[in-house]
Design an enzyme around this catalytic site. Structure first.
Site: not given
Ligand SMILES: NC(=O)c1ccc[n+]([C@@H]2O[C@H](COP(=O)([O-])OP(=O)(O)OC[C@H]3O[C@@H](n4cnc5c(N)ncnc54)[C@H](OP(=O)(O)O)[C@@H]3O)[C@@H](O)[C@H]2O)c1
Length: 677
Positions: A410, A415
C-alpha cells in the site's frame, strides 16, 4: 593562440571547434565565429561570442572571468584566487578556484543557443516554455472563473513572496471522463480538485467533466456540488461552481458493455460542439485495476482512443490510472501489457499522488535549484537517510481490502520508493518527463536486493495491537472487522536499504511505514555525519547531535535544518536549534492538493510526475523478493501497541553493524536511532 582547424566536412562549412589535439584541448566556434580561445599548456580556455570577448583568463592562477557585450561581468582578484561576477549590479558567481568550484546565483533561466547536448536540451527548453504561457497563448484561453482579484483570492495567496512569479500553467481544452464516477475517490478527491483548478483559473472555458459508472445518477452534478462543499480545501462559491456545473454530465453503463462507450462517444461529440473541448480527452480510471483492461479495450473499440499524433494541434487522449498498479511484478507486467496493447506509453499516466505534493516536488527544487545542498548530498557528508510514512489511523473499516494488501504494497512499493528515488537520484539532464524518470529508474536499479535471509536481517514487519491513540482506546488489527484472527498481514514495516552506487555506497537508507503510529507524519531526513572532533565537548548542553535536514510532507509541509547554536551568555553553552521553512506560512496557507496538480498535468500532457512502465516494474521487482523472503524464512510479525512508534525490534535495524566505523574512521560508530518527529 594558433590552433588547427577541424576538417570542414565534420561540421559543415561552419567550423565549430578549434583544437589543439596534442594537448587534448579544444575551443568552440559557430559559423566561423571563434567562441573560445585556449591556453592549452595550462588546460584552460576562455570563450568568445561574435567579436565580443566573454572570458578572460588568468592562466597562471587557473582562473577565468567572463564578460558580455561591453559590460564587464566578472572581476578577478587573482592574488586572492577569487573572482566575482556582476550583472547590472547583481553578482552572479563567486569562484574559489583553489577548490575548482564556483557557484551561480539563480536568475531567470537563460536560453542557450549553442548546441550543448543538442536536442534533449532544446526540447527541454521548449517544454519549459510551454509550461508558462506567453501573453499571446494566455489570451486564447478563456478562464472558467472570474478575476483573481475576486474574493476567491485569500490574503495568504496575496503573499508578497508570490509577487513577480510567472502566471500559473493552464490546462488545454479537454473533456475529463471519470470512470468510476459514483465512487469514493471521485467524490472526495477528483471533483474537489477540479473545482479548485477552476477556482484558480487554471481551466479553460473548453472544459467538461463526464462521469461514467453503473448506478443511475440523475442528479450527478448536484451530488458533486455537495461533495465539493464537503471536501474542497476552499469554500464553494456559487458563481464559480455554476460556471463549472454547466459542463458536468453523467453516462450510466457497465464498463463491459459496448453501448456504454457508444453513449459516451455521443456525449463527447456533444461537448465538442457545445463546450469546445476540441476532441481532447483525459480518461481517468478511478476504478479497481481489474477494470483497466476492459475500459481501454472498450475505448479503443469505440475509436475513443487513437495512436498519438505528432501533428500540431492534433487532439490528444490521455489515460490516467489509479493505484494500486498490480499486486506484484507479474500482475504489474500484465497490466502494462494490457494497457500498451491499446495505448502508447506516452498516453498512460500512472498516478502516485505523493508526486503531486508540493514538498515532494520541492525536494527536487531544493536539490537542483540551489547550490548549497547538492555538494553535501552524498556519502561524503551523509551518515544515513530516514524515510518515514506514519499514519495514526487504522484500517478504517477496510479490513477486507487491507488483508490482501498490507503496508508494503500500500505504501512502500509506491510512495516510499518514490521518495527514495527523488532523494537519491542524480541530477536529470533536464526537467523533462523522461529525463527525470530515467534517473529515478536508475536509482531503483541500484537498490541492493533484499532476498532470502536478508529479509530477516534487513526488515522488520509488525502489526498493531490494541492501544491508545489521541487519548482513545483503539482495537488491535486482528480485532478489526473482516480481519483474520491469525492474520499475518503487516501494518508496519521497517527496512534498511543500500544503494550500490558511487554517490551512496555505504550510506544506509532506513525506511518505515505504519498504521496506528504515534503521529501522522511523512518526512525524509538526511542525517549528516558526526563531528570529526568534539571541540565543544565539555560545554554545557553540547549534545554533539549531528546536523539533520528534514523535508516534511505532512502534516505541515516544509523544510528544517537542525544545527548547534551558542546560547547567549558569557560562556560557551550549546543548544540544538532548527531553522524552519514552512510552506503554508511562506507562500499562503492553502497549498494545492496533490490531485489538483496531477489532474492539471494530465490535462496538459506533462507526465513528469507520473510513474512510467519500467519504473513501476522496478518497484515491484524490489519488493517482491521481500515477500518471498518473509515466506521462506518464516519471518515473525512483531506486535506493537497502537499509538507507539512501532515494534522495538525495529530499533536494532538502525544500529550500525559490528565493526562499522564512524566518520573519519573512528572506532566508535555514531549512535543512530529512529527519529521521533
Ligand atoms: N478512495 C480513495 O481515496 C482512493 C485513494 C487512492 C486510490 N484509490 C483507488 O482508486 C480506485 C477507485 O477507488 P474508489 O474508492 O473510488 O472505489 P469505489 O468507491 O469502490 O468506486 C468504484 C467505482 O467503479 C464503478 N464500477 C466498478 N465496476 C464497474 C463496472 N463493471 N461497470 C461500471 N462501473 C463500475 C462503481 O460504480 P457503481 O458503484 O455505480 O457500480 C464505482 O463508481 C481504486 O483502484 C482505489 O484503489 C482510491
Amino acid at each position: 593562440m594558433e590552433g588547427r582547424r577541424e576538417p570542414a566536412d565534420t561540421l559543415g562549412a561552419a567550423a565549430r571547434s578549434v583544437c589543439t589535439p596534442a594537448l587534448g584541448l579544444h575551443a568552440r566556434a559557430r559559423s566561423a565565429r571563434p567562441r573560445s580561445v585556449c591556453t592549452p599548456a595550462l588546460g584552460l580556455h576562455a570563450r568568445a561570442r561574435s567579436a565580443r570577448p566573454r572570458s578572460v583568463c588568468t592562466p597562471a592562477l587557473g582562473l577565468h572571468a567572463r564578460a558580455r557585450s561591453a559590460r564587464p561581468r566578472s572581476v578577478c582578484t587573482p592574488a586572492l584566487g577569487l573572482h566575482a561576477r556582476a550583472r547590472s549590479a547583481r553578482p552572479r558567481s563567486v569562484c574559489t578556484p583553489a577548490l575548482g568550484q564556483h557557484a551561480r546565483a539563480a536568475a531567470s533561466p537563460r536560453r542557450r543557443r549553442d548546441g550543448g547536448d543538442g536536442g534533449a536540451r532544446r526540447s527541454a527548453f521548449r517544454r519549459r516554455d510551454r509550461s508558462y504561457p506567453t501573453p499571446r497563448r494566455r489570451a486564447s484561453i478563456v478562464p472558467v472563473v472570474a478575476d483573481r482579484s475576486s474574493s476567491t483570492m485569500t490574503q495568504a495567496e496575496k503573499n508578497p513572496l508570490r509577487e513577480g512569479m510567472p502566471e500559473e500553467r493552464t490546462a488545454s481544452p479537454a473533456a475529463l471522463v471519470i470512470f468510476g464516477a459514483s465512487g469514493d475517490l471521485t467524490r472526495r478527491k477528483l471533483l474537489p480538485a477540479v473545482y479548485n483548478l477552476a477556482l484558480s483559473r487554471l481551466l479553460t472555458g473548453g472544459f467538461a467533466v463526464v462521469g461514467v459508472a453503473r448506478r443511475p445518477k440523475p442528479d450527478f452534478a448536484q451530488e458533486m456540488r455537495e461533495a465539493v462543499g464537503k471536501y474542497s480545501r476552499r469554500p464553494l462559491e456559487e458563481a464559480s461552481w455554476s460556471e463549472l456545473e454547466k459542463g458536468i454530465s453523467y453516462v450510466q453503463g457497465s464498463f463491459d458493455e459496448p453501448e456504454t462507450y457508444a453513449r459516451l462517444a455521443a456525449e463527447l461529440e456533444r461537448l465538442d460542439a457545445e463546450r469546445g473541448t476540441r476532441k481532447n480527452r483525459v480518461f481517468y480510471l478511478a476504478v479497481a485495476p481489474d477494470q483497466f483492461a476492459p475500459i481501454v479495450r472498450g475505448l479503443r473499440a469505440a475509436n475513443l482512443v487513437a495512436p498519438p499524433s505528432h501533428e500540431k494541434d492534433a487532439p490528444f487522449q490521455h489515460v490516467v490510472v489509479e493505484k494500486p498498479f498490480g499486486e506484484d511484478l507479474e500482475s504489474a507486467r500484465a497490466l502494462n501489457r494490457d494497457l500498451l496493447a491499446h495505448l502508447a506509453e506516452s498516453q498512460i499516466y500512472r498516478i502516485d499522488h505523493y508526486l503531486g505534493k508540493e514538498t515532494v516536488q520541492n525536494l527536487l527544487v531544493l536539490r537542483f535549484g540551489n547550490t548549497i545542498f547538492e555538494p553535501l548530498w552524498s556519502r561524503q557528508h551523509v551518515d544515513h537517510v530516514q524515510i518515514t510514512v506514519a499514519e495514526e489511523i487504522g484500517v478504517e473499516g477496510r479490513g477486507k481490502f487491507y488483508e490482501k494488501v498490507g503496508i508494503t504494497r500500500d505504501i512502500v512499493q509506491n510512495h516510499a520508493l518514490q521518495l527514495l528515488t527523488l532523494v537519491a537520484m542524480e541530477p536529470p539532464s533536464s526537467w523533462d518527463a523522461d529525463a527525470v524518470r530515467d534517473e529515478k529508474v536508475k536509482v531503483l536499479r541500484t537498490l541492493r536486493p533484499i532476498e532470502g535471509p536478508d529479509a530477516l536481517s534487513s526488515t522488520v514487519r509488525g502489526q498493531y495491537a490494541a492501544g491508545i491513540v489521541r487519548g482513545e482506546k483503539v482495537p488491535g488489527y486482528t480485532e478489526e472487522p473482516d480481519v483474520a484472527k491469525d492474520s499475518m498481514t503487516e501494518t508496519y514495516v521497517a527496512m534498511k536499504l543500500h544503494l550500490d552506487s558511487w554517490r551512496w555506497g555505504g550510506v544506509p537508507f532506513y525506511l518505515r511505514a505504519g498504521k496506528r503510529l504515534a503521529k501522522r507524519v511523512a518526512e525524509v531526513v538526511l542525517h549528516f555525519k558526526p563531528l570529526p572532533h568534539g571541540l565543544f565537548k565539555g560545554a554545557p548542553g553540547a549534545t554533539e547531535e549531528p546536523n539533520a535536514l528534514v523535508m516534511r510532507l505532512q502534516p505541515d509541509e516544509g523544510i528544517s535544518l537542525r544545527f548547534a547554536a551558542k546560547i547567549p551568555g558569557s560562556g560557551i553553552a550549546i543548544r540544538g536549534v532548527t531553522m524552519d521553512f514552512r510552506y503554508g506560512a511562506a507562500f499562503g496557507s492553502s497549498t494545492p492538493e496533490a490531485y489538483e496538480r496531477l489532474l492539471l498535468d494530465a490535462l496538459r500532457g506533462d507526465a513528469t510526475l507520473f510513474t512510467r512502465a519500467d519504473e513501476v516494474e522496478a518497484q515491484w521487482g524490489f519488493v517482491d523478493p521481500i515477500f518471498e523472503g518473509w515466506r521462506t524464512q518464516n519471518a515473525p510479525i512483531a506486535r506493537y501497541a497502537a499509538g507507539t512508534w512501532g515494534p522495538p525490534e525495529a530499533d536494532a535495524l538502525v544500529q550500525p553493524s559490528e565493526g562499522a566505523r564512524g566518520a573519519c574512521g573512528e572506532r566508535t560508530p555514531p549512535e543512530r536511532a529512529w527519529r521521533r518527529p
